[in-house]
Design an enzyme around this catalytic site. Structure first.
Site, short mmCIF file in Angstrom:
data_model
loop_
_atom_site.label_atom_id
_atom_site.label_comp_id
_atom_site.label_asym_id
_atom_site.label_seq_id
_atom_site.Cartn_x
_atom_site.Cartn_y
_atom_site.Cartn_z
N LYS A 35 0.93 -1.33 -0.19
CA LYS A 35 0.23 -0.11 0.00
C LYS A 35 0.76 1.24 0.07
O LYS A 35 0.64 2.14 -0.58
CB LYS A 35 -0.99 -0.11 1.25
CG LYS A 35 -2.22 0.52 1.16
CD LYS A 35 -3.09 0.46 2.41
CE LYS A 35 -4.32 0.78 2.16
NZ LYS A 35 -5.14 0.69 3.40
N PHE A 152 -16.38 12.90 11.02
CA PHE A 152 -17.46 12.76 10.68
C PHE A 152 -17.64 12.90 9.10
O PHE A 152 -18.10 13.64 8.57
CB PHE A 152 -18.26 14.07 11.16
CG PHE A 152 -18.35 14.03 12.57
CD1 PHE A 152 -17.43 14.99 13.32
CD2 PHE A 152 -19.19 13.12 13.17
CE1 PHE A 152 -17.65 14.82 14.91
CE2 PHE A 152 -19.08 13.07 14.79
CZ PHE A 152 -18.24 13.95 15.37
N LYS A 207 -19.71 10.67 18.65
CA LYS A 207 -19.66 9.92 17.41
C LYS A 207 -20.73 8.97 17.25
O LYS A 207 -21.32 9.38 16.29
CB LYS A 207 -18.03 9.30 17.16
CG LYS A 207 -18.00 8.61 16.00
CD LYS A 207 -18.05 9.24 14.55
CE LYS A 207 -18.05 8.38 13.52
NZ LYS A 207 -18.19 9.02 12.10
N ASN A 211 -24.09 9.19 14.61
CA ASN A 211 -24.48 8.46 13.46
C ASN A 211 -25.48 7.44 13.60
O ASN A 211 -26.52 7.12 12.72
CB ASN A 211 -23.14 7.26 13.43
CG ASN A 211 -22.25 7.99 12.38
OD1 ASN A 211 -22.39 9.00 11.86
ND2 ASN A 211 -21.34 6.96 11.97
N PHE A 252 -30.71 13.83 5.55
CA PHE A 252 -31.03 12.33 5.95
C PHE A 252 -32.45 12.11 6.23
O PHE A 252 -32.63 11.20 7.14
CB PHE A 252 -30.03 12.27 7.07
CG PHE A 252 -28.84 12.20 6.76
CD1 PHE A 252 -27.96 13.23 6.06
CD2 PHE A 252 -27.86 10.96 6.84
CE1 PHE A 252 -26.70 12.85 5.75
CE2 PHE A 252 -26.85 10.69 6.35
CZ PHE A 252 -25.99 11.96 5.74
N LEU A 253 -33.19 12.65 5.26
CA LEU A 253 -34.79 12.24 5.26
C LEU A 253 -35.05 11.84 3.97
O LEU A 253 -36.28 11.80 3.72
CB LEU A 253 -35.62 13.34 5.63
CG LEU A 253 -36.03 13.53 7.27
CD1 LEU A 253 -36.79 14.78 7.48
CD2 LEU A 253 -36.61 12.20 7.77
N CYS A 263 -20.31 2.42 8.09
CA CYS A 263 -20.24 3.08 9.41
C CYS A 263 -21.60 2.88 9.97
O CYS A 263 -21.66 2.43 11.26
CB CYS A 263 -20.17 4.63 9.09
SG CYS A 263 -18.32 4.77 8.59
#
Ligand code: UDX
Length: 432
Positions: A35, A152, A207, A211, A252-253, A263
């Site tokens: 990586k 976030f 946090k 979420n 978020f609706l 997440c």
């Protein structure tokens, strides 16, 4: 400032690139030597719009360095970010913290001068206490402090979310660490980000609670959408009407398939697991997890109803299979449940996604990747829009299909209903 970022995944690489772009000297460390080799060649392991340019620019300037030598990176830095994975444990709701603890143990051998150790990975309530305990086995307490600084970042918007966050949350009661971190984040604060200092455990819980609340909002509107489908109401009107109340907010609706990604599923399970350990019942989050897990089953029933229970030999096309647009991430995407189930019932599935073919489907019988939208749609009986890629929003389906009576199931409500009506296409949406 001199920063060391441990872990070069979504959080570590984005944070490292952005911090270096803000003028800091950043050393990104990963134990995966390949990586690191690729990163030095400008090969970025994740699909994140804008990240490749940012990494190349700052690597060229010398501010961003890649190495597998953790000892050297720690000795050269005074702020150390832990950005390794905290996946859900197998057959459990709990988070697997082995990577975090092994990093804490390893760096404790390298700390010879004052360091600030920061968990940016999403780490359950009290993880900072355990990291502190591990490091203090080898290092005097006055030489280090452990801080929680949760990220976030949304996949696909990570750079914007880093540079323009609503808030920077710093969990520490150590005044010196707080002062240094406030200065590290001052370029973002001067652009309008709010800086909020709380206890370490407070930052850890902020946090998870954030979420879990966003996942609750999505699940709430998804269940309202189920009711809308039965009562001939358009759920989008409900989202708008609710969202105009500033206490609720319109984001978020958007009703859709089950929420996915790395997440929300992981963090809702982890906060429920943490609460259980402290004998505290999070019954709302428990029902959110269950409702979301059931959603793909519910959508499969809808597909069955749309096809009048005749699935065998039906040609079904999935437009988009990733868990959301602007990412190649398949984790907990609804397509991972829906495609195998339909294929098992004898449907012939074609799928197209702008990020290409997916290993998750390569061994499935009757599931084929199409190189472009036209070849994906041309002979479909049913076209399912599973991910809200811009590529699908203004398609002329009439010209795409050779069939007269194909059906569209728009699981993201991205198509214009008047256009569909004008083209006389049989259309089903979510909650409308
Ligand atoms: C999320 C949080 O937003 C971010 O703050 C956190 O740091 C990481 O987890 P992410 O999982 O990348 O980010 O994606 P997000 O945009 O939040 O979407 C999560 C899921 O919810 C996706 O499946 C998405 O399709 C779905 N979603 C989102 C909806 O169904 N409706 C919405 O209105 C918004």
């Amino acid at each position: 400032m001199k920063l060391c970022i441990i872990g070069t995944g979504y959080v570590g690489l984005v944070s490292g690139a952005c911090f270096s772009d803000l003028g800091n000297d950043v050393i990104c460390v990963d134990k995966d030597i390949n990586k690191i080799k690729n990163l030095k060649k400008g090969v970025i392991p994740i699909y994140e719009p804008g990240l490749e340019e940012l990494v190349k620019k700052n690597y060229k300037s010398g501010r961003l360095v890649f190495t597998s030598d953790l000892k050297e990176a720690v000795s050269k830095s005074n702020i150390i970010f832990i950005c390794v994975g905290t996946p859900t444990k197998k057959n459990s709701y709990g988070a697997d913290l082995n990577q975090i603890y092994s990093v804490a143990k390893e760096i404790s051998s390298y700390i010879k001068s004052s360091k600030i150790i920061i968990t940016k990975s999403t780490a359950p309530l009290t993880t900072g206490d355990k990291i502190e305990k591990i490091i203090s086995k080898k290092v005097k307490k006055k030489l280090f402090s452990v801080v929680s600084n949760p990220e976030f970042l949304r996949e696909g918007e990570a750079i914007r979310d880093f540079i323009y966050p609503d808030r920077v949350v710093i969990g520490t009661s150590n005044k010196r660490s707080n002062r240094i971190l406030k200065s590290l984040y001052s370029p973002l604060i001067s652009k309008g980000a709010k800086y909020f200092n709380t206890s370490r455990r407070g930052a850890e819980l902020i946090k998870y609670a954030s979420n879990a609340f966003l996942a609750t909002k999505i699940t709430f509107i998804n269940e309202i959408a189920n009711l809308c489908e039965k009562t001939d109401v358009n759920v989008e009107d409900i989202s708008i009407g609710m969202g105009l109340d500033k206490r609720i907010g319109g984001r978020f609706l958007r009703a859709g398939p089950a929420y996915g990604g790395s997440c929300f599923p992981k963090d809702t399970r982890a906060i429920f697991d943490t609460a259980k350990k402290f004998k505290s019942d999070l019954s709302i989050i428990k029902s959110v997890i269950k409702s979301n897990e059931n959603r793909s089953k519910l959508l499969l029933v809808r597909v069955s109803n749309i096809l009048k229970n005749k699935i065998k030999n039906k040609k079904i096309t999935f437009l988009g299979v990733t868990f959301k647009a602007n990412t190649d991430d398949m984790r907990e995407s609804s397509s991972l449940k829906m495609i195998p189930s339909l294929a098992k019932k004898g449907a012939i599935i074609k799928y197209y996604d702008p990020t290409g073919t997916k290993k998750e489907f390569q061994n499935l019988k009757n599931v084929f990747f199409s190189q472009n939208i036209k070849s994906a749609c041309d002979d479909a009986d049913l076209i399912i829009i599973c991910t809200e890629w811009n590529d699908f929003k203004s398609l002329n389906f009439k010209s795409l299909s050779k069939k007269k009576n194909f059906i569209i199931f728009d699981m993201r409500n991205i198509l214009s209903q008047e256009r569909i009506k004008k083209d006389k296409i049989k259309y089903f949406g979510i909650g409308r």
